[in-house]
Design a protein around this motif. Sequence first.
Motif, PDB file in Angstrom:
ATOM      1  N   PRO A 163      75.884  47.214 -94.356  1.00  0.00           N
ATOM      2  CA  PRO A 163      75.579  45.835 -93.934  1.00  0.00           C
ATOM      3  C   PRO A 163      74.084  45.579 -93.781  1.00  0.00           C
ATOM      4  CG  PRO A 163      77.450  46.658 -92.710  1.00  0.00           C
ATOM      5  CD  PRO A 163      76.913  47.820 -93.492  1.00  0.00           C
ATOM      6  N   VAL A 164      73.347  46.587 -93.311  1.00  0.00           N
ATOM      7  CA  VAL A 164      71.896  46.427 -93.153  1.00  0.00           C
ATOM      8  C   VAL A 164      71.231  46.264 -94.514  1.00  0.00           C
ATOM      9  CG1 VAL A 164      69.763  47.564 -92.437  1.00  0.00           C
ATOM     10  CG2 VAL A 164      71.784  47.658 -90.961  1.00  0.00           C
ATOM     11  N   PHE A 165      71.550  47.168 -95.441  1.00  0.00           N
ATOM     12  CA  PHE A 165      70.954  47.100 -96.777  1.00  0.00           C
ATOM     13  C   PHE A 165      71.331  45.798 -97.483  1.00  0.00           C
ATOM     14  CE2 PHE A 165      70.080  51.649 -96.432  1.00  0.00           C
ATOM     15  CZ  PHE A 165      68.915  51.774 -97.172  1.00  0.00           C
ATOM     16  N   LEU A 166      72.604  45.433 -97.411  1.00  0.00           N
ATOM     17  CA  LEU A 166      73.060  44.230 -98.105  1.00  0.00           C
ATOM     18  C   LEU A 166      72.490  42.961 -97.481  1.00  0.00           C
ATOM     19  CD1 LEU A 166      76.788  45.188 -98.797  1.00  0.00           C
ATOM     20  CD2 LEU A 166      74.879  45.177-100.414  1.00  0.00           C
ATOM     21  N   SER A 167      72.308  42.968 -96.170  1.00  0.00           N
ATOM     22  CA  SER A 167      71.724  41.800 -95.501  1.00  0.00           C
ATOM     23  C   SER A 167      70.274  41.591 -95.933  1.00  0.00           C
ATOM     24  CB  SER A 167      71.795  41.967 -93.981  1.00  0.00           C
ATOM     25  OG  SER A 167      73.132  42.002 -93.543  1.00  0.00           O
ATOM     26  N   ILE A 168      69.529  42.685 -96.012  1.00  0.00           N
ATOM     27  CA  ILE A 168      68.131  42.591 -96.452  1.00  0.00           C
ATOM     28  C   ILE A 168      68.065  42.147 -97.907  1.00  0.00           C
ATOM     29  CG2 ILE A 168      66.009  43.894 -96.873  1.00  0.00           C
ATOM     30  CD1 ILE A 168      66.811  45.686 -94.499  1.00  0.00           C
ATOM     31  N   MET A 169      68.916  42.740 -98.742  1.00  0.00           N
ATOM     32  CA  MET A 169      68.951  42.361-100.155  1.00  0.00           C
ATOM     33  C   MET A 169      69.292  40.881-100.308  1.00  0.00           C
ATOM     34  SD  MET A 169      71.466  43.806-103.173  1.00  0.00           S
ATOM     35  CE  MET A 169      72.858  42.855-102.514  1.00  0.00           C
ATOM     36  N   SER A 170      70.282  40.430 -99.563  1.00  0.00           N
ATOM     37  CA  SER A 170      70.695  39.028 -99.637  1.00  0.00           C
ATOM     38  C   SER A 170      69.584  38.088 -99.190  1.00  0.00           C
ATOM     39  CB  SER A 170      71.939  38.809 -98.768  1.00  0.00           C
ATOM     40  OG  SER A 170      73.005  39.620 -99.207  1.00  0.00           O
ATOM     41  N   LEU A 171      68.854  38.503 -98.170  1.00  0.00           N
ATOM     42  CA  LEU A 171      67.749  37.683 -97.670  1.00  0.00           C
ATOM     43  C   LEU A 171      66.686  37.489 -98.751  1.00  0.00           C
ATOM     44  CD1 LEU A 171      66.478  36.248 -95.216  1.00  0.00           C
ATOM     45  CD2 LEU A 171      65.380  38.426 -94.633  1.00  0.00           C
ATOM     46  N   VAL A 172      66.351  38.565 -99.442  1.00  0.00           N
ATOM     47  CA  VAL A 172      65.349  38.477-100.510  1.00  0.00           C
ATOM     48  C   VAL A 172      65.885  37.661-101.680  1.00  0.00           C
ATOM     49  CG1 VAL A 172      63.918  39.782-102.124  1.00  0.00           C
ATOM     50  CG2 VAL A 172      64.320  40.672 -99.823  1.00  0.00           C
TER      51      VAL A 172
END
Length: 214
Positions: A163-172
């Motif tokens: 969830p942390v990695f995907l949240s950051i990726m989604s934000l970018v």
Amino acid sequence: MRDDEGIISKDMVIKTSICIYWLFCFIAMMLIITNRKYIYSLLNPSFESPDKEKGYKVSLLLGWIVTLAASGAYISFTRKYETGNYEIIDLIVFSVFNGILEQFMFIFWFFLGCYIGKIISSSNNKLIFTLGYISYAMFSGIIHALFWIKVLPSHEPAIIIMPVFLSIMSLVWMWLVWRYRAVMAIIIMHMFIDFITVGHLNFAWFESFQIIGL
């Protein structure tokens, strides 16, 4: 014989479910395309300025870095409970179809949040982007938790790390859309992460999932 029939039945349910989901994604894509002139008004007005490309290369590079990082984290920390074989052409076609259609669905929900933010405060760009991202993140989380986790081979993603990695990726990703209208760029990123992650799960059902006759 019954086991074979059960496998075929499950296979058909999965394929049908994916196609129905893609149909809704296609509808979302057409809504975006047909209303793109209005949608542009929801996004960052800096794109209309003379320095509209400022920071784009850095943001694009960051987008690829976080996409690669999320893909690597998925491969490293996801526990698989089923294995199988698949036709590489089917995996490629799936990645292309899903990368395009699902990314438009994600963008649709992002725009919906931006629209709500625009109603609340038409000049508060931070609020508009934040609500867009929240709307996108909510849909993304729900569709993965309630749909993809059921149709993909049995697996267990890392509860905290992914969830942390995907949240950051989604934000970018959404920043690239919001600031630079870089829809095609994040579609390609989505294709890439689909190819890596779904391929990692050895999606055995691709064996007979011949979308194109090759």
